[in-house]
Write a protein that holds these residues in place. Structure first.
Motif, PDB file in Angstrom:
ATOM      1  N   GLY A  21     -50.181  18.464  -2.361  1.00 26.58           N
ATOM      2  CA  GLY A  21     -50.045  18.393  -1.063  1.00 26.58           C
ATOM      3  C   GLY A  21     -51.433  18.702  -0.253  1.00 26.58           C
ATOM      4  O   GLY A  21     -52.487  17.884  -0.823  1.00 26.58           O
ATOM      5  N   ASP A  22     -51.674  18.975   0.653  1.00 25.84           N
ATOM      6  CA  ASP A  22     -53.007  19.193   1.494  1.00 25.84           C
ATOM      7  C   ASP A  22     -53.941  20.485   1.003  1.00 25.84           C
ATOM      8  O   ASP A  22     -54.883  20.394   1.641  1.00 25.84           O
ATOM      9  CB  ASP A  22     -52.742  19.370   3.063  1.00 25.84           C
ATOM     10  CG  ASP A  22     -51.973  20.578   3.518  1.00 25.84           C
ATOM     11  OD1 ASP A  22     -51.405  21.266   2.374  1.00 25.84           O
ATOM     12  OD2 ASP A  22     -51.766  20.709   4.567  1.00 25.84           O
ATOM     13  N   GLY A  23     -53.493  21.155  -0.009  1.00 31.30           N
ATOM     14  CA  GLY A  23     -54.282  22.207  -0.556  1.00 31.30           C
ATOM     15  C   GLY A  23     -54.092  23.422   0.258  1.00 31.30           C
ATOM     16  O   GLY A  23     -54.638  24.636  -0.043  1.00 31.30           O
ATOM     17  N   LYS A  24     -53.400  23.168   1.371  1.00 29.87           N
ATOM     18  CA  LYS A  24     -53.072  24.397   2.252  1.00 29.87           C
ATOM     19  C   LYS A  24     -51.690  24.952   2.312  1.00 29.87           C
ATOM     20  O   LYS A  24     -51.054  25.550   3.240  1.00 29.87           O
ATOM     21  CB  LYS A  24     -53.691  24.145   3.782  1.00 29.87           C
ATOM     22  CG  LYS A  24     -55.154  23.900   3.830  1.00 29.87           C
ATOM     23  CD  LYS A  24     -55.773  23.455   4.883  1.00 29.87           C
ATOM     24  CE  LYS A  24     -57.126  22.898   5.004  1.00 29.87           C
ATOM     25  NZ  LYS A  24     -57.515  22.495   6.348  1.00 29.87           N
ATOM     26  N   GLY A  25     -50.853  24.200   1.552  1.00 28.60           N
ATOM     27  CA  GLY A  25     -49.612  24.924   1.474  1.00 28.60           C
ATOM     28  C   GLY A  25     -48.471  23.749   2.163  1.00 28.60           C
ATOM     29  O   GLY A  25     -47.225  24.028   1.752  1.00 28.60           O
ATOM     30  N   TYR A  26     -48.850  22.857   2.419  1.00 32.23           N
ATOM     31  CA  TYR A  26     -47.969  21.827   2.857  1.00 32.23           C
ATOM     32  C   TYR A  26     -47.941  20.490   2.051  1.00 32.23           C
ATOM     33  O   TYR A  26     -48.938  20.141   1.602  1.00 32.23           O
ATOM     34  CB  TYR A  26     -48.095  21.283   4.394  1.00 32.23           C
ATOM     35  CG  TYR A  26     -47.784  22.420   5.411  1.00 32.23           C
ATOM     36  CD1 TYR A  26     -46.473  22.579   5.641  1.00 32.23           C
ATOM     37  CD2 TYR A  26     -48.766  23.388   5.789  1.00 32.23           C
ATOM     38  CE1 TYR A  26     -46.089  23.772   6.537  1.00 32.23           C
ATOM     39  CE2 TYR A  26     -48.445  24.308   6.754  1.00 32.23           C
ATOM     40  CZ  TYR A  26     -47.201  24.502   7.024  1.00 32.23           C
ATOM     41  OH  TYR A  26     -46.740  25.470   7.784  1.00 32.23           O
ATOM     42  N   GLY A  27     -46.843  19.832   1.791  1.00 31.29           N
ATOM     43  CA  GLY A  27     -46.644  18.750   1.076  1.00 31.29           C
ATOM     44  C   GLY A  27     -46.788  19.020  -0.463  1.00 31.29           C
ATOM     45  O   GLY A  27     -46.892  17.988  -1.268  1.00 31.29           O
ATOM     46  N   THR A  28     -46.414  20.186  -0.790  1.00 31.16           N
ATOM     47  CA  THR A  28     -46.272  20.555  -2.256  1.00 31.16           C
ATOM     48  C   THR A  28     -44.985  21.671  -2.468  1.00 31.16           C
ATOM     49  O   THR A  28     -44.125  21.841  -1.621  1.00 31.16           O
ATOM     50  CB  THR A  28     -47.594  21.531  -2.518  1.00 31.16           C
ATOM     51  OG1 THR A  28     -47.544  21.613  -3.877  1.00 31.16           O
ATOM     52  CG2 THR A  28     -47.750  22.550  -1.785  1.00 31.16           C
ATOM     53  N   GLY A  29     -45.095  22.286  -3.722  1.00 30.95           N
ATOM     54  CA  GLY A  29     -43.873  23.054  -3.902  1.00 30.95           C
ATOM     55  C   GLY A  29     -42.776  22.008  -4.811  1.00 30.95           C
ATOM     56  O   GLY A  29     -43.411  21.261  -5.536  1.00 30.95           O
ATOM     57  N   PHE A  30     -41.775  22.457  -4.785  1.00 26.50           N
ATOM     58  CA  PHE A  30     -40.558  21.866  -5.541  1.00 26.50           C
ATOM     59  C   PHE A  30     -39.327  21.333  -4.872  1.00 26.50           C
ATOM     60  O   PHE A  30     -38.833  22.070  -3.799  1.00 26.50           O
ATOM     61  CB  PHE A  30     -40.062  22.853  -6.745  1.00 26.50           C
ATOM     62  CG  PHE A  30     -41.306  23.194  -7.668  1.00 26.50           C
ATOM     63  CD1 PHE A  30     -41.620  22.447  -8.831  1.00 26.50           C
ATOM     64  CD2 PHE A  30     -42.140  23.900  -7.581  1.00 26.50           C
ATOM     65  CE1 PHE A  30     -42.585  22.483  -9.690  1.00 26.50           C
ATOM     66  CE2 PHE A  30     -43.314  24.415  -8.088  1.00 26.50           C
ATOM     67  CZ  PHE A  30     -43.483  23.509  -9.353  1.00 26.50           C
ATOM     68  N   GLY A  31     -38.589  20.106  -5.302  1.00 30.31           N
ATOM     69  CA  GLY A  31     -37.611  19.613  -4.626  1.00 30.31           C
ATOM     70  C   GLY A  31     -36.454  19.706  -5.170  1.00 30.31           C
ATOM     71  O   GLY A  31     -36.598  19.915  -6.638  1.00 30.31           O
ATOM     72  N   TYR A  32     -35.232  19.473  -4.713  1.00 35.23           N
ATOM     73  CA  TYR A  32     -33.977  19.402  -5.089  1.00 35.23           C
ATOM     74  C   TYR A  32     -34.007  18.357  -6.316  1.00 35.23           C
ATOM     75  O   TYR A  32     -34.460  17.152  -5.891  1.00 35.23           O
ATOM     76  CB  TYR A  32     -33.066  19.203  -4.146  1.00 35.23           C
ATOM     77  CG  TYR A  32     -31.637  18.783  -4.582  1.00 35.23           C
ATOM     78  CD1 TYR A  32     -31.206  19.850  -5.437  1.00 35.23           C
ATOM     79  CD2 TYR A  32     -30.862  17.842  -4.273  1.00 35.23           C
ATOM     80  CE1 TYR A  32     -29.746  19.484  -5.860  1.00 35.23           C
ATOM     81  CE2 TYR A  32     -29.628  17.402  -4.454  1.00 35.23           C
ATOM     82  CZ  TYR A  32     -29.004  18.259  -5.427  1.00 35.23           C
ATOM     83  OH  TYR A  32     -27.668  18.085  -5.825  1.00 35.23           O
ATOM     84  N   SER A  33     -33.477  18.568  -7.374  1.00 33.39           N
ATOM     85  CA  SER A  33     -33.658  17.696  -8.676  1.00 33.39           C
ATOM     86  C   SER A  33     -32.325  16.661  -8.755  1.00 33.39           C
ATOM     87  O   SER A  33     -32.162  16.078  -9.790  1.00 33.39           O
ATOM     88  CB  SER A  33     -34.036  18.219  -9.963  1.00 33.39           C
ATOM     89  OG  SER A  33     -33.278  19.527 -10.123  1.00 33.39           O
ATOM     90  N   GLY A  34     -31.455  16.995  -7.833  1.00 26.07           N
ATOM     91  CA  GLY A  34     -30.177  16.098  -7.654  1.00 26.07           C
ATOM     92  C   GLY A  34     -30.395  15.180  -7.162  1.00 26.07           C
ATOM     93  O   GLY A  34     -31.704  14.463  -6.877  1.00 26.07           O
ATOM     94  N   THR A  35     -29.164  14.172  -6.687  1.00 24.78           N
ATOM     95  CA  THR A  35     -29.190  13.183  -5.894  1.00 24.78           C
ATOM     96  C   THR A  35     -28.494  13.270  -4.645  1.00 24.78           C
ATOM     97  O   THR A  35     -27.477  14.300  -4.293  1.00 24.78           O
ATOM     98  CB  THR A  35     -28.274  11.899  -6.807  1.00 24.78           C
ATOM     99  OG1 THR A  35     -27.099  12.443  -6.884  1.00 24.78           O
ATOM    100  CG2 THR A  35     -28.977  11.576  -8.040  1.00 24.78           C
ATOM    101  N   LEU A  36     -28.912  12.496  -3.331  1.00 25.89           N
ATOM    102  CA  LEU A  36     -28.323  12.513  -2.287  1.00 25.89           C
ATOM    103  C   LEU A  36     -27.864  11.053  -2.071  1.00 25.89           C
ATOM    104  O   LEU A  36     -28.433  10.043  -2.393  1.00 25.89           O
ATOM    105  CB  LEU A  36     -29.246  12.947  -1.455  1.00 25.89           C
ATOM    106  CG  LEU A  36     -29.884  14.471  -1.387  1.00 25.89           C
ATOM    107  CD1 LEU A  36     -31.028  14.748  -0.552  1.00 25.89           C
ATOM    108  CD2 LEU A  36     -28.731  15.470  -1.201  1.00 25.89           C
ATOM    109  N   THR A  37     -26.887  10.900  -1.104  1.00 23.14           N
ATOM    110  CA  THR A  37     -26.570   9.532  -0.713  1.00 23.14           C
ATOM    111  C   THR A  37     -27.317   9.004   0.167  1.00 23.14           C
ATOM    112  O   THR A  37     -28.143   9.744   1.066  1.00 23.14           O
ATOM    113  CB  THR A  37     -25.081   9.622  -0.253  1.00 23.14           C
ATOM    114  OG1 THR A  37     -25.136  10.346   1.044  1.00 23.14           O
ATOM    115  CG2 THR A  37     -24.134  10.443  -1.244  1.00 23.14           C
ATOM    116  N   GLU A  38     -27.074   7.723   0.460  1.00 25.65           N
ATOM    117  CA  GLU A  38     -27.903   6.853   1.559  1.00 25.65           C
ATOM    118  C   GLU A  38     -27.414   7.649   3.064  1.00 25.65           C
ATOM    119  O   GLU A  38     -28.277   7.742   3.941  1.00 25.65           O
ATOM    120  CB  GLU A  38     -27.552   5.380   1.566  1.00 25.65           C
ATOM    121  CG  GLU A  38     -28.432   4.706   2.623  1.00 25.65           C
ATOM    122  CD  GLU A  38     -27.988   3.302   2.339  1.00 25.65           C
ATOM    123  OE1 GLU A  38     -28.417   2.413   3.302  1.00 25.65           O
ATOM    124  OE2 GLU A  38     -27.201   2.943   1.650  1.00 25.65           O
ATOM    125  N   ALA A  39     -26.239   7.861   3.126  1.00 27.05           N
ATOM    126  CA  ALA A  39     -25.982   8.476   4.396  1.00 27.05           C
ATOM    127  C   ALA A  39     -26.560   9.970   4.559  1.00 27.05           C
ATOM    128  O   ALA A  39     -26.999  10.174   5.771  1.00 27.05           O
ATOM    129  CB  ALA A  39     -24.484   8.559   4.434  1.00 27.05           C
TER     130      ALA A  39
END
Length: 282
Positions: free
Chosen positions: A101-119
């Motif tokens: 991320g930007d070093g100030k807390g945005y664009g970082t962390g952890f995301g859902y490790s599953g899958t999502l549909t195109e919709a």
């Protein structure tokens, strides 16, 4: 790649593409290393209690500061609800690192490790939250339902959790990670954050109960302001390991009217990995 073959998209790939698009805003590994070193130096021998966030799948910890576990949230007052863009904690169904991320807390962390549909990942035609860091379908958020033993009403910031009568109340954060989707049939964020008085206590009445057994540990407050400094507040954490899907349009609705004066996502504190700053998970 055909549209048919893209019907199911890995969120890992989505986050990788987003990271590439935001490469100019991403700091190097050395910046994060420097922040971690500063945190270690600024807390060394100072007596800070265990910190948060952490990997909830890793039980080790060597911090020996002891404080009493806060009561169950049903015996406390809800004082604040806010959320972070990207899960601050790692583990369960949110293990995809989103980058430095930007070093100030945005664009970082952890995301859902599953899958999502195109919709579910289809773009929306509105800016949700801060225009500099807008929320989009596929984003993961970590919601903090903050509770206190003080006699207070829900309100803005963590200051709502304190009172003139009790300046050192016990604090508990009930934590749920959500992934935002473009789907009207997904959960309604306004409903998920609804609160009322139950048995004389302010309560969040719709915290999910079907997202796994919460991981309980002793930690602190979070947020990127503590990337290089220890948080002095003691917090009992309860982090659910499974992710729920939320209709992103309902987050925009919540931003328009909530007693917490929330209108954007908060930044993320670097994951705390120093064993001396972590409590053991029983």
């Amino acid at each position: 790649m055909t549209l048919r073959s893209m019907r199911l998209l890995s969120t890992t790939a989505i986050f990788a593409m987003a990271s590439a698009a935001l490469a100019q805003e991403t700091v190097s590994d050395s910046v994060i290393a420097e922040q971690r070193a500063a945190l270690a130096a600024n807390t060394d021998g100072k007596g800070f209690g265990p910190q948060a966030p952490r990997n909830i799948d890793a039980p080790m910890g060597e911090n020996d500061r002891v404080f009493a576990d806060a009561p169950p949230f049903t015996e406390m007052n809800l004082c604040n609800i806010h959320f972070h863009a990207g899960a601050e904690h790692q583990g369960g169904e949110f293990t995809t690192y989103l980058g430095n991320g930007d070093g100030k807390g945005y664009g970082t962390g952890f995301g859902y490790s599953g899958t999502l549909t195109e919709a579910e990942l289809a773009p929306i035609d509105q800016v949700i939250g801060d225009a500099d860091h807008p929320l989009v379908p596929g984003d993961t958020i970590e919601v903090h339902y903050v509770h206190t033993t003080a006699q207070v009403s829900p309100g803005p910031t963590l200051g709502a959790c304190l009172s003139e009568a009790i300046m050192n109340p016990q604090l508990r954060v009930e934590t749920q990670v959500y992934v935002l989707v473009n789907d009207e049939s997904a959960l309604d964020f306004v409903t998920l954050t609804a609160h009322d008085v139950v048995n004389g206590l302010h309560q969040a009445i719709n915290i999910p109960t079907d997202t796994g057994t919460p991981v309980q540990y002793e930690g602190s407050t979070t947020g990127p302001s503590y990337n290089e400094a220890g948080s002095p507040l003691q917090v009992s954490w309860s982090v659910r390991p499974e992710v729920a899907k939320v209709n992103i349009a309902t987050v925009a609705t919540w931003f328009e009217n909530n007693v917490f004066d929330e209108d954007k996502a908060h930044g993320v504190r670097n994951l705390v990995i120093n064993p001396e700053l972590l409590s053991p998970i029983e």
